[in-house]
Design an enzyme around this catalytic site. Sequence first.
Site, PDB file in Angstrom:
ATOM      1  N   ALA A 127      31.183   7.036  42.429  1.00  0.00           N
ATOM      2  CA  ALA A 127      29.591   7.859  41.987  1.00  0.00           C
ATOM      3  C   ALA A 127      29.023   9.371  41.713  1.00  0.00           C
ATOM      4  O   ALA A 127      28.662   9.335  40.851  1.00  0.00           O
ATOM      5  CB  ALA A 127      29.338   7.085  43.518  1.00  0.00           C
ATOM      6  N   GLU A 128      29.977   9.960  42.291  1.00  0.00           N
ATOM      7  CA  GLU A 128      29.768  11.137  42.078  1.00  0.00           C
ATOM      8  C   GLU A 128      30.646  11.551  40.245  1.00  0.00           C
ATOM      9  O   GLU A 128      29.763  12.632  39.362  1.00  0.00           O
ATOM     10  CB  GLU A 128      30.873  12.574  42.648  1.00  0.00           C
ATOM     11  CG  GLU A 128      31.006  13.121  42.014  1.00  0.00           C
ATOM     12  CD  GLU A 128      32.154  14.058  43.290  1.00  0.00           C
ATOM     13  OE1 GLU A 128      31.490  15.739  43.476  1.00  0.00           O
ATOM     14  OE2 GLU A 128      31.887  13.828  43.747  1.00  0.00           O
ATOM     15  N   THR A 129      31.749  10.562  39.943  1.00  0.00           N
ATOM     16  CA  THR A 129      32.205  10.662  38.680  1.00  0.00           C
ATOM     17  C   THR A 129      30.801  10.590  37.293  1.00  0.00           C
ATOM     18  O   THR A 129      30.413  11.397  36.924  1.00  0.00           O
ATOM     19  CB  THR A 129      32.840  10.115  38.434  1.00  0.00           C
ATOM     20  OG1 THR A 129      34.343  10.131  39.019  1.00  0.00           O
ATOM     21  CG2 THR A 129      33.450  10.601  37.080  1.00  0.00           C
ATOM     22  N   ILE A 147      32.374   5.924  47.173  1.00  0.00           N
ATOM     23  CA  ILE A 147      32.037   7.453  45.979  1.00  0.00           C
ATOM     24  C   ILE A 147      32.883   8.653  45.205  1.00  0.00           C
ATOM     25  O   ILE A 147      31.813   8.978  44.190  1.00  0.00           O
ATOM     26  CB  ILE A 147      31.776   8.776  47.703  1.00  0.00           C
ATOM     27  CG1 ILE A 147      31.046   8.144  48.635  1.00  0.00           C
ATOM     28  CG2 ILE A 147      31.346  10.330  47.266  1.00  0.00           C
ATOM     29  CD1 ILE A 147      31.984   8.013  50.320  1.00  0.00           C
ATOM     30  N   SER A 194      28.126  13.331  37.668  1.00  0.00           N
ATOM     31  CA  SER A 194      28.279  13.928  37.178  1.00  0.00           C
ATOM     32  C   SER A 194      28.318  14.277  35.694  1.00  0.00           C
ATOM     33  O   SER A 194      28.227  15.775  35.190  1.00  0.00           O
ATOM     34  CB  SER A 194      29.777  14.705  38.550  1.00  0.00           C
ATOM     35  OG  SER A 194      30.262  15.232  39.571  1.00  0.00           O
TER      36      SER A 194
END
Length: 147
Positions: free
Chosen positions: A66-68, A63, A71
């Site tokens: 994925a967030e990196t 996660i 973003s």
Amino acid sequence: MSDTNDTSIPVEEFLKHMPYGMGGMNEKLGVELLYISAERVEGRMPVAGNEQPMGLLHGGASIALAETLGSVGSAIHAMANGGVAVGVDINATHHRAATSGYVHAVATAIHRGRTSAAYEIVITNDEGKRVCTSRITCAIVPADRFA
């Protein structure tokens, strides 16, 4: 924004605009950015050092990867429009375990608007098998809110 106008940005150039570079968490996880644009972001992360107690890639590490990537895509889109991106929602479905090598991720824009951006992130193992599917939504806010 038209996909045909989408151009990549050198990773080093993007990081010049980030006050904390890749950030401490990404550095600890070993996240690498390989290709970045507002439409698509590619990266990878080693499994080694990011396992949970059973020796499998930790879902939280997936996660975070994925967030990196989502973003970063949102940030590039926001910067082109005079704003900054802040995450407001992320979800993930874990499909299979990864136990060695790298996981590879591709974040693809599914919406790039004036006030929000959303990306689907597909994470695969070295064999190209899907490990995780994630989706992130970021709000696009005026840059002066963080001055």
